[in-house]
Design a protein around this motif. Structure first.
Motif, PDB file in Angstrom:
ATOM      1  N   ASN A  68      15.596  -9.817   9.877  1.00 32.90           N
ATOM      2  CA  ASN A  68      16.455  -8.865   9.172  1.00 32.90           C
ATOM      3  C   ASN A  68      16.656  -9.231   7.706  1.00 32.90           C
ATOM      4  OD1 ASN A  68      16.662  -7.456  11.527  1.00 32.90           O
ATOM      5  ND2 ASN A  68      18.799  -7.986  11.939  1.00 32.90           N
ATOM      6  N   LEU A  69      16.838 -10.516   7.431  1.00 37.53           N
ATOM      7  CA  LEU A  69      17.000 -10.937   6.043  1.00 37.53           C
ATOM      8  C   LEU A  69      15.668 -10.908   5.311  1.00 37.53           C
ATOM      9  CD1 LEU A  69      18.621 -12.130   3.690  1.00 37.53           C
ATOM     10  CD2 LEU A  69      18.225 -14.396   4.682  1.00 37.53           C
ATOM     11  N   GLY A  70      14.645 -11.520   5.898  1.00 40.20           N
ATOM     12  CA  GLY A  70      13.365 -11.622   5.218  1.00 40.20           C
ATOM     13  C   GLY A  70      12.749 -10.273   4.903  1.00 40.20           C
ATOM     14  N   ASN A  71      12.777  -9.351   5.862  1.00 43.32           N
ATOM     15  CA  ASN A  71      12.186  -8.038   5.628  1.00 43.32           C
ATOM     16  C   ASN A  71      12.949  -7.247   4.574  1.00 43.32           C
ATOM     17  OD1 ASN A  71      10.194  -8.572   7.480  1.00 43.32           O
ATOM     18  ND2 ASN A  71      11.069  -7.306   9.104  1.00 43.32           N
ATOM     19  N   THR A  72      14.282  -7.388   4.571  1.00 45.31           N
ATOM     20  CA  THR A  72      15.074  -6.691   3.554  1.00 45.31           C
ATOM     21  C   THR A  72      14.737  -7.200   2.160  1.00 45.31           C
ATOM     22  OG1 THR A  72      16.910  -6.314   5.099  1.00 45.31           O
ATOM     23  CG2 THR A  72      17.417  -6.171   2.743  1.00 45.31           C
ATOM     24  N   LEU A  73      14.649  -8.507   2.007  1.00 44.93           N
ATOM     25  CA  LEU A  73      14.387  -9.071   0.681  1.00 44.93           C
ATOM     26  C   LEU A  73      12.962  -8.771   0.226  1.00 44.93           C
ATOM     27  CD1 LEU A  73      16.250 -12.499   0.843  1.00 44.93           C
ATOM     28  CD2 LEU A  73      17.078 -10.258   0.113  1.00 44.93           C
ATOM     29  N   TRP A  74      11.997  -8.818   1.144  1.00 47.04           N
ATOM     30  CA  TRP A  74      10.629  -8.493   0.764  1.00 47.04           C
ATOM     31  C   TRP A  74      10.524  -7.024   0.357  1.00 47.04           C
ATOM     32  CZ3 TRP A  74       6.386  -9.175  -1.375  1.00 47.04           C
ATOM     33  CH2 TRP A  74       5.283  -8.344  -1.147  1.00 47.04           C
ATOM     34  N   LEU A  75      11.178  -6.137   1.100  1.00 47.47           N
ATOM     35  CA  LEU A  75      11.162  -4.717   0.764  1.00 47.47           C
ATOM     36  C   LEU A  75      11.818  -4.478  -0.597  1.00 47.47           C
ATOM     37  CD1 LEU A  75      10.535  -1.799   1.742  1.00 47.47           C
ATOM     38  CD2 LEU A  75      12.847  -1.783   2.736  1.00 47.47           C
ATOM     39  N   ALA A  76      12.940  -5.143  -0.847  1.00 50.08           N
ATOM     40  CA  ALA A  76      13.616  -4.993  -2.138  1.00 50.08           C
ATOM     41  C   ALA A  76      12.737  -5.503  -3.268  1.00 50.08           C
ATOM     42  CB  ALA A  76      14.950  -5.732  -2.117  1.00 50.08           C
ATOM     43  N   ASP A  77      12.051  -6.620  -3.038  1.00 46.40           N
ATOM     44  CA  ASP A  77      11.162  -7.170  -4.059  1.00 46.40           C
ATOM     45  C   ASP A  77      10.013  -6.211  -4.362  1.00 46.40           C
ATOM     46  OD1 ASP A  77      10.231  -9.503  -5.710  1.00 46.40           O
ATOM     47  OD2 ASP A  77       8.533  -9.361  -4.328  1.00 46.40           O
ATOM     48  N   ALA A  78       9.440  -5.615  -3.303  1.00 50.33           N
ATOM     49  CA  ALA A  78       8.353  -4.658  -3.498  1.00 50.33           C
ATOM     50  C   ALA A  78       8.847  -3.424  -4.254  1.00 50.33           C
ATOM     51  CB  ALA A  78       7.772  -4.255  -2.145  1.00 50.33           C
ATOM     52  N   ALA A  79      10.076  -2.987  -3.968  1.00 47.43           N
ATOM     53  CA  ALA A  79      10.640  -1.840  -4.666  1.00 47.43           C
ATOM     54  C   ALA A  79      10.810  -2.138  -6.156  1.00 47.43           C
ATOM     55  CB  ALA A  79      11.982  -1.446  -4.042  1.00 47.43           C
ATOM     56  N   VAL A  80      11.349  -3.303  -6.457  1.00 51.66           N
ATOM     57  CA  VAL A  80      11.544  -3.685  -7.862  1.00 51.66           C
ATOM     58  C   VAL A  80      10.206  -3.715  -8.590  1.00 51.66           C
ATOM     59  CG1 VAL A  80      12.191  -5.600  -9.374  1.00 51.66           C
ATOM     60  CG2 VAL A  80      13.715  -4.915  -7.504  1.00 51.66           C
ATOM     61  N   ARG A  81       9.197  -4.327  -7.978  1.00 49.01           N
ATOM     62  CA  ARG A  81       7.891  -4.422  -8.631  1.00 49.01           C
ATOM     63  C   ARG A  81       7.247  -3.048  -8.838  1.00 49.01           C
ATOM     64  NH1 ARG A  81       4.539  -6.673  -5.511  1.00 49.01           N
ATOM     65  NH2 ARG A  81       5.807  -7.321  -3.733  1.00 49.01           N
ATOM     66  N   GLU A  93       0.823  -1.207   0.000  1.00 51.14           N
ATOM     67  CA  GLU A  93       0.000   0.000   0.000  1.00 51.14           C
ATOM     68  C   GLU A  93       0.863   1.265   0.000  1.00 51.14           C
ATOM     69  OE1 GLU A  93      -2.557  -0.454   3.350  1.00 51.14           O
ATOM     70  OE2 GLU A  93      -3.950  -1.803   2.296  1.00 51.14           O
ATOM     71  N   VAL A  94       1.995   1.215   0.677  1.00 48.97           N
ATOM     72  CA  VAL A  94       2.891   2.371   0.668  1.00 48.97           C
ATOM     73  C   VAL A  94       3.417   2.622  -0.744  1.00 48.97           C
ATOM     74  CG1 VAL A  94       5.120   3.253   1.478  1.00 48.97           C
ATOM     75  CG2 VAL A  94       3.538   2.192   3.095  1.00 48.97           C
ATOM     76  N   PHE A  95       3.851   1.566  -1.415  1.00 53.27           N
ATOM     77  CA  PHE A  95       4.369   1.738  -2.776  1.00 53.27           C
ATOM     78  C   PHE A  95       3.260   2.130  -3.751  1.00 53.27           C
ATOM     79  CE2 PHE A  95       8.046  -0.661  -1.172  1.00 53.27           C
ATOM     80  CZ  PHE A  95       9.082   0.069  -1.755  1.00 53.27           C
ATOM     81  N   ALA A  96       2.050   1.701  -3.466  1.00 53.04           N
ATOM     82  CA  ALA A  96       0.928   2.074  -4.330  1.00 53.04           C
ATOM     83  C   ALA A  96       0.498   3.520  -4.099  1.00 53.04           C
ATOM     84  CB  ALA A  96      -0.255   1.136  -4.093  1.00 53.04           C
ATOM     85  N   GLY A  97       0.759   4.033  -2.895  1.00 48.99           N
ATOM     86  CA  GLY A  97       0.279   5.361  -2.541  1.00 48.99           C
ATOM     87  C   GLY A  97       1.180   6.501  -2.953  1.00 48.99           C
TER      88      GLY A  97
END
Length: 336
Positions: A94-107, A61-65
């Motif tokens: 720390n690993l999971g949140n970083t990778l999920w955030l990076a994935d959301a950024a790429v998308r 929602e943050v990336f959509a907003g």
């Protein structure tokens, strides 16, 4: 005008980076759970979204907003001792949140990402000063989690073209010279604020862990970098990623100060002795940890502007003396 997403922007380093971004005219959205951060550390001009990085819908929602020009990621578990009691939690979060955030950024098409990393990924280094080529051999789950996050971002670059910078902090210290922000952790584990709390009567006497190291005064030596200089480094690498490749930098003053030298600096700032007791070494503590910042200087033009120990300690003391209850005693600063 650029707009940036700052996770953990209500925390110590994150809030100072938000301040630096606002001061140069950028727009900022802070995403923070407020588990460790402080609502009052989010300055006017920044918009605060309260949420957990593990909540994928909230992140989406943050990336959509908003449309972002980059992401600066500070939100993480960061207590070394706790990481050795809960290693799986640290690595997973720390690993999971970083990778999920990076994935959301790429998308979302956001292709610049700055990671708050740590010198803890070097473990017990063999060379001083420590440059970027030193062997990465963490001796804590916290350090391991950050090293794994860096490697995950390398894959995001290789596969998706996400350009990332990782800044490996040594000892962030001090407070905004303008008095708007400071350091307020619970529990507090850092030497300078604990020494300041001791001299102000806000905490117990400081314990000096080890007096028999092979150093000039027998106490351990660490590299302290002013948090405002650290914030400047983030802005410089963020701008470098516009046209440059992914990069990794060690961030420190390039000089070391012993525990007793820090105590003396706090005593100069306060004008009175710091209550302290002498204790044994802590297992795993090296005698000396000092950064080489040559690569960061050469490639970004960064240089510490508040590198003197008295500058670092003076700003930390001034903020805490004016705010003895930390952010709890301050009025809300954000209109968001």
């Amino acid at each position: 005008m650029a707009r940036y997403l700052v996770t953990g922007g209500a925390g110590y380093v994150g809030s100072h980076v938000v301040l630096a971004l606002l001061d140069r005219g950028d727009e900022v959205v802070v995403f923070d759970s407020l588990r460790q951060g402080h609502r009052n550390a989010v300055l006017p001009g920044a918009e605060l979204v309260e949420g957990e990085l593990s909540d994928r819908r909230a992140v989406e929602e943050v990336f959509a907003g908003w449309r972002f020009d980059g992401v600066l990621h500070f939100a993480a578990l960061s207590l070394v001792g706790e990481s050795m009691r809960e290693p799986m939690r640290y690595i997973a979060e720390n690993l999971g949140n970083t990778l999920w955030l990076a994935d959301a950024a790429v998308r979302a098409g956001v292709m610049r990402f700055v990671l708050s990393s740590t010198a803890a990924l070097f473990g017990l280094p063999e060379r001083i000063p420590i440059d970027e080529e030193e062997v990465k051999a963490p001796v804590s789950a916290y350090g391991e989690s950050k090293l794994m996050a860096e490697k995950g971002l390398e894959w995001a670059d290789r596969v998706h073209g996400l350009r990332s910078a990782a800044l490996r902090y040594f000892n962030a210290a001090g407070a905004d010279p303008g008095g708007r922000l400071g350091e307020d952790h619970n529990p507090e584990t850092h030497l300078i604020p604990n020494a300041v709390n001791a001299v102000l009567g806000l905490g117990p006497p400081l314990t000096v862990f080890g007096t028999d190291y092979k150093t000039p005064d027998g106490t351990a030596i660490r590299d302290y970098v002013h948090v405002a200089d650290l914030a400047d480094a983030h802005l410089r690498v963020l701008d470098r990623l516009k046209n440059g490749p992914s990069c990794r930098y060690n961030v420190g003053s390039g000089t070391g100060a012993s525990v007793l030298e820090v105590i003396a600096a706090v005593e100069r700032a306060a004008g009175k002795p710091v209550p302290h007791v002498l204790g044994p070494r802590r297992e795993g503590d090296p005698a000396v940890l000092v950064a080489s910042n040559e690569k960061l200087r050469r490639e970004t033009g960064w240089t510490p502007r508040l590198g003197a120990l008295d500058d670092i300690v003076g700003t930390a003391y001034s903020w805490r003396a004016r705010n003895p209850q930390g952010y709890r005693g301050m009025p809300a600063q954000s209109a968001a």
